[in-house]
Design a protein around this motif. Structure first.
Motif, mmCIF file in Angstrom:
data_model
loop_
_atom_site.group_PDB
_atom_site.id
_atom_site.type_symbol
_atom_site.label_atom_id
_atom_site.label_comp_id
_atom_site.label_asym_id
_atom_site.label_seq_id
_atom_site.Cartn_x
_atom_site.Cartn_y
_atom_site.Cartn_z
ATOM 1 N N THR A 19 -54.289 31.940 68.470
ATOM 2 C CA THR A 19 -55.276 31.206 69.260
ATOM 3 C C THR A 19 -55.461 29.792 68.712
ATOM 4 O OG1 THR A 19 -56.407 33.275 69.791
ATOM 5 C CG2 THR A 19 -57.644 31.237 70.110
ATOM 6 N N ASP A 35 -45.872 34.043 72.808
ATOM 7 C CA ASP A 35 -46.772 33.483 71.787
ATOM 8 C C ASP A 35 -46.578 34.137 70.424
ATOM 9 O OD1 ASP A 35 -47.712 32.229 74.053
ATOM 10 O OD2 ASP A 35 -49.803 32.808 73.765
ATOM 11 N N ARG A 78 -52.364 27.189 69.752
ATOM 12 C CA ARG A 78 -51.850 27.163 71.129
ATOM 13 C C ARG A 78 -51.023 25.920 71.425
ATOM 14 N NH1 ARG A 78 -57.022 29.497 74.338
ATOM 15 N NH2 ARG A 78 -56.602 31.684 73.914
ATOM 16 N N ASN A 112 -54.235 37.314 65.710
ATOM 17 C CA ASN A 112 -54.801 36.773 66.952
ATOM 18 C C ASN A 112 -55.466 35.421 66.736
ATOM 19 O OD1 ASN A 112 -53.912 38.924 68.463
ATOM 20 N ND2 ASN A 112 -55.832 40.044 68.332
#
Length: 195
Positions: free
Chosen positions: A116, A134, A119, A112
């Motif tokens: 993040t 993603d 991006r 994660n």
């Protein structure tokens, strides 16, 4: 990275590696072309041998520290020598690029956090229609193939494999590739000395 204050230049060069920063600065100042892409790629290529050597040393350490290995056994030592020899002969640039991205792009981030933190790279890949979700960024083989395949398109000059000078969607495709490699090299430069 683009707006480096001149008073901090010596600190930046020391922290991130003079050669990497010099390649980055040169690439930044080039006109948009396949040569600019190549200049950014050279930042990654610059550390191929370092990550190859590091990976090989780690493999050798694990083998010689295993419970079956004996430094007095010629056969055991031969196994290590053959493995290193095979690595040196057969590890391709594509594999070395994978090692670079594993070490200095993904690193030890949790999934994660990795997604993040990246991006902007995900958005570029989505715009280029290379990924839809993603989570696909976690597949570094896909990223390596995108980067490496494009470097091949830019550099081949064999008459049977003509240079591709006109990119799809005019220069928009080229700009996306340049932006992608630029973002990846920035991550690699920033993480370079942390490992």
């Amino acid at each position: 990275m683009e707006n480096i204050d001149s008073t901090d230049e010596h600190i930046v060069l020391k922290l991130y590696g003079r050669d990497l920063i010099n390649y980055y600065h040169r690439a930044m100042n080039m006109e948009e072309s396949e040569f600019k892409y190549l200049a950014y790629y050279q930042i990654l290529e610059c550390i191929f041998d370092k990550v190859h050597l590091y990976a090989t040393v780690q493999d050798v350490k694990h083998i010689i520290n295993s419970d079956w290995f004996s430094k007095h056994s010629n056969e055991d030592i031969k196994i290590v020598i053959e493995m290193v020899d095979t690595y040196n002969k057969k590890r391709s640039d594509r594999e070395k690029l994978t090692l670079v991205l594993e070490n200095y792009f993904r690193g030890s981030l949790h999934h994660n956090a990795f997604l993040t933190a990246n991006r902007s790279i995900i958005n570029i890949l989505k715009e280029m229609k290379f990924i839809k979700d993603d989570k696909e960024l976690k597949d570094l083989k896909k990223v390596v193939d995108i980067i490496y395949d494009f470097i091949c398109k830019c550099t081949h000059s064999n008459r049977t494999f003509p240079v591709k000078r006109n990119f799809e969607n005019s220069n928009h495709e080229l700009k996306n590739y340049i932006q992608l490699i630029k973002k990846l090299t920035e991550k690699n430069i920033i993480n370079y000395e942390k490992r």
